[in-house]
Motif scaffolding. Structure first.
Motif, PDB file in Angstrom:
ATOM      1  N   PRO A 380       0.806  -1.232   0.000  1.00  0.00           N
ATOM      2  CA  PRO A 380       0.000   0.000   0.000  1.00  0.00           C
ATOM      3  C   PRO A 380       0.835   1.276   0.000  1.00  0.00           C
ATOM      4  N   ARG A 381       2.073   1.234   0.504  1.00  0.00           N
ATOM      5  CA  ARG A 381       2.943   2.415   0.524  1.00  0.00           C
ATOM      6  C   ARG A 381       3.735   2.563  -0.770  1.00  0.00           C
ATOM      7  N   MET A 382       3.693   1.589  -1.637  1.00  0.00           N
ATOM      8  CA  MET A 382       4.619   1.506  -2.761  1.00  0.00           C
ATOM      9  C   MET A 382       4.319   2.565  -3.818  1.00  0.00           C
ATOM     10  N   HIS A 383       5.381   3.227  -4.264  1.00  0.00           N
ATOM     11  CA  HIS A 383       5.287   4.122  -5.404  1.00  0.00           C
ATOM     12  C   HIS A 383       5.550   3.355  -6.700  1.00  0.00           C
ATOM     13  N   ARG A 384       5.056   3.903  -7.778  1.00  0.00           N
ATOM     14  CA  ARG A 384       5.319   3.335  -9.107  1.00  0.00           C
ATOM     15  C   ARG A 384       6.276   4.233  -9.894  1.00  0.00           C
ATOM     16  N   THR A 385       6.039   5.544  -9.862  1.00  0.00           N
ATOM     17  CA  THR A 385       6.821   6.477 -10.669  1.00  0.00           C
ATOM     18  C   THR A 385       7.070   7.756  -9.889  1.00  0.00           C
ATOM     19  N   ALA A 386       8.231   8.339 -10.098  1.00  0.00           N
ATOM     20  CA  ALA A 386       8.524   9.682  -9.590  1.00  0.00           C
ATOM     21  C   ALA A 386       9.116  10.508 -10.714  1.00  0.00           C
ATOM     22  N   ILE A 387       8.703  11.760 -10.782  1.00  0.00           N
ATOM     23  CA  ILE A 387       9.269  12.714 -11.736  1.00  0.00           C
ATOM     24  C   ILE A 387       9.822  13.873 -10.923  1.00  0.00           C
ATOM     25  N   THR A 388      11.104  14.162 -11.138  1.00  0.00           N
ATOM     26  CA  THR A 388      11.783  15.204 -10.365  1.00  0.00           C
ATOM     27  C   THR A 388      12.288  16.301 -11.286  1.00  0.00           C
ATOM     28  N   THR A 389      11.947  17.527 -10.958  1.00  0.00           N
ATOM     29  CA  THR A 389      12.553  18.693 -11.577  1.00  0.00           C
ATOM     30  C   THR A 389      13.254  19.484 -10.479  1.00  0.00           C
ATOM     31  N   ASP A 391      12.327  22.177  -9.225  1.00  0.00           N
ATOM     32  CA  ASP A 391      11.352  22.819  -8.353  1.00  0.00           C
ATOM     33  C   ASP A 391      10.332  21.872  -7.741  1.00  0.00           C
ATOM     34  N   TRP A 392      10.076  20.729  -8.400  1.00  0.00           N
ATOM     35  CA  TRP A 392       8.971  19.877  -7.975  1.00  0.00           C
ATOM     36  C   TRP A 392       9.366  18.405  -7.985  1.00  0.00           C
ATOM     37  N   THR A 393       8.679  17.639  -7.149  1.00  0.00           N
ATOM     38  CA  THR A 393       8.682  16.177  -7.246  1.00  0.00           C
ATOM     39  C   THR A 393       7.240  15.707  -7.278  1.00  0.00           C
ATOM     40  N   TRP A 394       6.924  14.932  -8.289  1.00  0.00           N
ATOM     41  CA  TRP A 394       5.587  14.344  -8.446  1.00  0.00           C
ATOM     42  C   TRP A 394       5.728  12.841  -8.343  1.00  0.00           C
ATOM     43  N   LEU A 395       4.868  12.221  -7.533  1.00  0.00           N
ATOM     44  CA  LEU A 395       4.937  10.780  -7.336  1.00  0.00           C
ATOM     45  C   LEU A 395       3.576  10.148  -7.588  1.00  0.00           C
ATOM     46  N   ALA A 396       3.585   8.967  -8.169  1.00  0.00           N
ATOM     47  CA  ALA A 396       2.364   8.197  -8.370  1.00  0.00           C
ATOM     48  C   ALA A 396       2.506   6.866  -7.657  1.00  0.00           C
ATOM     49  N   GLY A 397       1.499   6.524  -6.857  1.00  0.00           N
ATOM     50  CA  GLY A 397       1.515   5.263  -6.150  1.00  0.00           C
ATOM     51  C   GLY A 397       1.102   4.111  -7.035  1.00  0.00           C
ATOM     52  N   LYS A 398       1.230   2.919  -6.499  1.00  0.00           N
ATOM     53  CA  LYS A 398       0.841   1.728  -7.249  1.00  0.00           C
ATOM     54  C   LYS A 398      -0.620   1.783  -7.671  1.00  0.00           C
ATOM     55  N   ASP A 399      -1.449   2.441  -6.870  1.00  0.00           N
ATOM     56  CA  ASP A 399      -2.872   2.549  -7.187  1.00  0.00           C
ATOM     57  C   ASP A 399      -3.192   3.776  -8.041  1.00  0.00           C
ATOM     58  N   GLY A 400      -2.158   4.526  -8.444  1.00  0.00           N
ATOM     59  CA  GLY A 400      -2.362   5.697  -9.278  1.00  0.00           C
ATOM     60  C   GLY A 400      -2.509   7.003  -8.530  1.00  0.00           C
ATOM     61  N   ALA A 401      -2.691   6.964  -7.212  1.00  0.00           N
ATOM     62  CA  ALA A 401      -2.826   8.195  -6.439  1.00  0.00           C
ATOM     63  C   ALA A 401      -1.535   9.006  -6.513  1.00  0.00           C
ATOM     64  N   ALA A 402      -1.675  10.325  -6.699  1.00  0.00           N
ATOM     65  CA  ALA A 402      -0.515  11.180  -6.918  1.00  0.00           C
ATOM     66  C   ALA A 402      -0.202  12.034  -5.694  1.00  0.00           C
ATOM     67  N   GLU A 403       1.077  12.412  -5.574  1.00  0.00           N
ATOM     68  CA  GLU A 403       1.552  13.365  -4.574  1.00  0.00           C
ATOM     69  C   GLU A 403       2.402  14.397  -5.303  1.00  0.00           C
TER      70      GLU A 403
END
Length: 467
Positions: A380-389, A391-403
């Protein structure tokens, strides 16, 4: 414009200037030092207050330091495979314990080998970076380094444990001495900051603060915390950090010894030296410990320091984000060696001179594959993808929820801004879709699946990847 394919202005011209003076007959040597599980923010040259890294700090002052280098994943096998092949984990497919490097993807060492370099690979990671999984390809000598286990050592396997930094440096010094007279490529993989944290004296005492708890720094303790079987309070986490920092200091001293030997042999100024990590480590910042489950900055923000021959551009600090998948093409360009591989990585050699430090560059991508060996309780804590610039970090979890986190004002990633910055979040979601499409266009390389033998499972248990 697809950001993944965006070119960096002036890279070719600047890189040519960087290697000027190195003739075709005598290209520079290459040394790549990977320190397993090393966070950037635990080194003095990255602003850490504790004296963990005096030798690396000196080395960084003579080099180019990348302030925002991003690992391809948060565990060793996919991250180092991306370093070796210059493609992302979803393409090389080294995303499970049984996966090996595909023969269809030439490695960095194979390219150097074809151009006359004498290649030595030294790996203290006796679980992941091993010959059986294809990591020895292209090396004239590849050694999986172990030492005899002491009584009661947790990571013992068949009487041995991973070699400590002293032994890795001993072998690296031997390799450098034996390679004199011909251009060489040395890969040295240090293991000490990986748990179990068992730093030797005097480093242990230098970093140990008063503590009356029960944590000793074993991998099994960390796994128990991850699975909710054991609680770790602030004092326990501080104790783990003390042990981890002491391991870094020990490794720093031994890498310093290797660098001193290069100086003594008059090789230091004709060698490109890159120091980096495969991933970081969690110490409760987002509720976890260990690694391999999430893609927060404590996992993916890794040190990257590159020293050029004759110390060119010493003291340069590069702010634009770079990704480790780009390091292979960069090293080949610096050595004057053509990279005839099909890669997703792009050389960032132009940034070494600071020439286009203000340019907008591509974001960095990190991955954890859905089939990654993450235990069910942690998925449930697992991320699938992270995009880092920058200025920003965007993360998507295994279920698709984004941070979404603002790296300018929230370095510890505590305030999720997905709801407050919907336009920014939507742009990253679009970027993630483009990235996924590019991966599908590449396809997944056909890699050999190496059946896990009983001894392989014991090795994985020794490092905490199986229970």
């Amino acid at each position: 414009m697809h950001l993944l394919l965006r070119k960096r202005v002036g890279a070719v011209l600047l890189a040519a200037l960087l290697v000027a003076g190195c003739s075709r007959e005598q290209p520079p040597n290459l040394v790549v030092i990977v320190v397993d599980t090393l966070r950037a923010d635990h080194l003095g040259c990255y602003g850490y207050a504790r004296p963990t890294s005096p030798h690396l700090d000196r080395f960084a002052a003579e080099s180019v330091l990348f302030e925002n280098a991003v690992a391809s994943s948060s565990w060793t096998a996919p991250s180092v495979a991306s370093l070796f092949t210059s493609v992302h984990p979803s393409v090389h497919g080294v995303t499970t314990f049984a996966a090996a490097l595909p023969a269809s993807l030439p490695t960095l060492a194979e390219v150097f080998q074809r151009h006359g370099f004498r290649n030595t690979g030294l790996s203290a990671n006796f679980v992941h970076v091993i010959e059986r999984k294809g990591f020895a390809r292209g090396f004239h000598l590849f050694a999986e380094l172990r030492r005899p286990a002491a009584a009661g050592e947790e990571e013992e396997f068949a009487g041995f444990v991973a070699a400590d930094a002293r032994l890795v440096t001993d072998h690296a010094v031997e390799a450098v001495r034996a390679s004199r007279g011909a251009p060489f490529f040395l890969y040295a993989h240090y293991m000490d900051p990986h748990s179990t944290y068992a730093p030797p004296e005097p480093f242990r005492s230098r970093f140990a603060r008063p503590y009356d708890g029960a944590f000793t720094g074993t991998t099994n303790e960390l796994k128990d915390v991850m699975q909710g079987k054991r609680a770790a309070n602030d004092a326990d986490l501080r104790r783990l950090v003390d042990l981890y920092d002491a391991e870094i200091a020990f490794t720093d001293a031994e890498i310093g010894r290797l660098l001193d030997e290069l100086r003594r042999l008059d090789l230091y100024d004709n060698t490109v030296i890159a120091l980096l990590a495969d991933h970081g480590e969690e110490f409760g910042e987002h509720g976890g410990v260990f690694h391999g489950v999430t893609l927060y900055d404590e996992m993916t923000h890794v040190p990257l320091v590159v020293r050029l021959p004759q110390g060119r551009h010493a003291g340069t600090r590069v702010r634009p984000v770079v990704q480790i998948v780009d390091l292979g093409p960069t090293l080949l360009q610096l050595a004057g060696v053509p990279d005839d591989r099909r890669t997703q990585g792009r050389s960032f050699a132009g940034l070494l001179a600071g020439g286009d430090a203000a340019a907008v560059t591509a974001p960095a991508f990190s991955e954890l594959h859905p089939d990654a060996p993450v235990e069910a309780a942690l998925r449930p804590r697992m991320h699938r993808t992270a995009i880092t610039t920058r200025d920003w970090t965007w993360l998507a979890g295994k279920d698709g929820a984004a941070e979404l986190y603002d790296r300018r004002t929230d370095a510890r990633q505590k305030e999720d801004r997905v709801q407050r910055e919907p336009v920014v979040a939507a742009s990253f979601a679009h970027e993630a879709t483009e990235f996924a499409q590019s991966l599908r266009q590449w396809g997944t390389a056909v890699g050999e699946q190496v059946p896990l033998r009983p001894q392989d499972r014991e090795q994985l248990r020794a490092l905490g990847y199986l229970r």
